[in-house]
Design an enzyme around this catalytic site. Structure first.
Site, PDB file in Angstrom:
ATOM      1  N   CYS A 286      72.468 -42.837 -26.506  1.00  0.00           N
ATOM      2  CA  CYS A 286      71.201 -42.855 -27.228  1.00  0.00           C
ATOM      3  C   CYS A 286      70.203 -41.899 -26.596  1.00  0.00           C
ATOM      4  O   CYS A 286      70.366 -41.453 -25.459  1.00  0.00           O
ATOM      5  CB  CYS A 286      70.583 -44.265 -27.206  1.00  0.00           C
ATOM      6  SG  CYS A 286      71.629 -45.578 -27.853  1.00  0.00           S
TER       7      CYS A 286
ATOM      8  N   ASP B 161      44.425  -7.728 -20.841  1.00  0.00           N
ATOM      9  CA  ASP B 161      44.143  -7.902 -22.266  1.00  0.00           C
ATOM     10  C   ASP B 161      42.632  -8.053 -22.476  1.00  0.00           C
ATOM     11  O   ASP B 161      41.968  -8.840 -21.789  1.00  0.00           O
ATOM     12  CB  ASP B 161      44.877  -9.137 -22.785  1.00  0.00           C
ATOM     13  CG  ASP B 161      44.670  -9.359 -24.266  1.00  0.00           C
ATOM     14  OD1 ASP B 161      45.385  -8.733 -25.059  1.00  0.00           O
ATOM     15  OD2 ASP B 161      43.771 -10.161 -24.615  1.00  0.00           O
TER      16      ASP B 161
END
Length: 506
Positions: A38, A456
């Site tokens: 599971c 940037d």
């Protein structure tokens, strides 16, 4: 080799007893008394701790003789975030297996892409995941088969070969072994209206008027997920003819190993709705893997945000909109080309340049549901064009032609298996590749979660407004506390601006 979470028994037991979905995909619980395995969040009553054993992969559970739980469907868990945050051999191998390399090229092909021997790859995967590359690929084939069985009305023979099985007998035996049901029994468990010929539908919710060959499915993720910058970035930078935002979905064309495809991805509160139209169904697992990678769906947002919140400057940004993902790509070479086209120009100008290349050199595709017209040109096609035909400055033209030549002749390869630091060095050696271009390729194409963009302009502007150092060297030093998640810090910093990349289109 790294020790996975499955080795921490006490922590695994606590996760199972609390049904904590954050750990789905990190490990799997095998129940000794029932013979099933599971996911940690399985809704059934948790077994007694002494009846639990823990495995690092679904394939390891299957190798040990356990069957998949019919309630929690552990094979549909999000992938482990480890494979996208690590750059070692095992992580690179797992990314390639997800991309279907073992099914197409076998274990020798996988090893060759990684630069190791087959024996070395097998040994390391077995040591960390409890299963070798063949078993891991087999588990993926079983999951693809179940998806096709439950979402289409294709004949079982077509499903077997589309999922990558070499024979119908192997297909039948594998499905029965993994799910304790035959393929026909899996399909018979669904509501009658949920499977329609060659179309997709989530069980009990069939699509209407589907395109021929369309498959609809849900892509799970770990919550929270903020779709604004993720889909906003993809939509704002979309190349005309290759990408579009239509009816609340990001759509684009896909170049795939066996053919081409078109995908529509729609953000929903607890999943991403994915609609795929493929020219060859054998490309389904690869298409799903690449879409998940583009949307960063295997990330662990809780771990990322918890780390970034330790910085008092970033904490308010994270608390305001947690769960930001890094928008990536479905094609690393394509992104590198687009990064060069975007050097020192606006987003709109970059889209225009890319759109011209697409019209002139892209391969036409048919899109009856929208306005997509082409695949992005392959490096081989771009390498064959005349440099004089490129409407760009001479220096960028040299950068562009050098890049596509290296991509086309194989001297530079960008892919899921790329070594991040080695590829950075290769790119930096090319003319016109500075730190910004290399780091944006590392962040969005190679998937490095710690890539950073201190040069940037948007990052420097955000840093200045937040009172952070705005010079690249000082900002890089300040960002050390954000490691190893600096690529996610970039998303939060970008989000302080009003640029369209930060908002879902309306």
């Amino acid at each position: 080799m790294q020790n996975g979470m499955h080795t921490d028994r006490e922590r695994c037991v606590r996760a199972v007893q609390s049904k904590d979905a954050r750990f789905d995909g990190w490990f799997f619980t095998a129940v000794l008394t029932t013979g099933i395995y599971c996911r940690p969040s399985c809704p059934v009553v948790p077994p007694k701790p002494e009846n639990m054993t823990f495995h690092p992969s679904a394939a390891a559970c299957q190798q040990a003789g356990f069957r998949a739980c019919k309630r929690c469907r552990p094979d549909t868990s999000p992938g482990s975030p480890e494979w996208n945050q690590r750059a070692d051999l095992v992580a690179r191998a797992m990314r390639l297996i997800a991309d279907g390399v073992v099914d197409r090229d076998g274990v020798p092909g996988l090893a060759a892409r990684l630069g190791y021997s087959s024996r070395q790859v097998e040994r390391q995967l077995l040591a960390e995941l409890g299963a070798g590359p063949l078993a891991l690929a087999r588990a993926q084939r079983a999951q693809t088969a179940r998806l096709l069985i439950e979402t289409t009305a294709l004949p079982m023979a077509e499903i077997a070969f589309a999922a990558g099985f070499s024979s119908i007998r192997t297909f039948n035996d594998t499905v029965r072994e993994v799910y304790a049901l035959s393929p026909s029994e899996l399909r018979s468990r669904l509501p009658k209206q949920s499977a329609t010929p060659r179309t997709g539908a989530t069980p009990g919710n069939p699509e209407t008027s589907p395109a021929p060959g369309a498959i609809s499915l849900r892509l799970p993720f770990r919550t929270p997920l903020n779709p604004d910058n993720l889909f906003g970035h993809l939509a704002a930078t979309a190349v005309p003819g290759v990408e579009e935002w239509r009816d609340g979905a990001y759509r684009r064309t896909l170049r795939l190993p066996y053919g081409h495809g078109i995908v529509a991805l729609t953000p929903e509160p607890d999943h991403i709705a994915c609609r795929l139209t493929l020219s060859d169904l054998r490309d389904l697992p690869v298409a799903i893997s690449r879409c998940r990678r583009m949307l960063d769906l295997d990330a662990d947002p809780v771990a990322v945000d918890d780390q970034l919140r330790t910085d008092p400057v970033l904490a308010p940004l994270v608390d305001k909109a947690p769960g930001r993902r890094v928008p990536r790509t479905v094609d690393e070479a394509e992104f590198a080309v687009r990064a060069v086209l975007g050097q020192q120009v606006s987003t709109a100008a970059a889209r225009t340049h890319a759109g011209r290349l697409v019209i002139a050199h892209g391969e036409p595709v048919d899109d009856p549901e929208g306005g997509l017209t082409h695949l992005f040109p392959a490096p081989e096609a771009l390498a064959a064009l005349s440099p004089e035909s490129l409407a760009m400055p001479r220096t960028r033209r040299t950068t562009f032609t050098t890049l596509v030549r290296h991509l086309a002749d194989g001297t530079l390869h960008l892919g899921a298996e790329s070594d991040w630091q080695e590829t950075r060095a290769r790119l930096l050696s090319l003319p016109g590749f500075g730190p910004w271009t290399v780091d944006v390729v590392a962040m969005r194409a190679l998937g490095d979660p710690d890539a950073f963009l201190p040069t940037d302009l948007g990052i420097r502007r955000a840093a200045k407004e937040l009172g952070l150092p705005s010079t690249p060297a000082a900002l890089t030093a300040r960002a050390a506390v954000w490691r190893p998640w600096r690529a996610y810090a970039v998303q939060y910093l970008w989000a302080t601006d009003s640029h369209p990349i930060n908002f879902l289109p309306v």
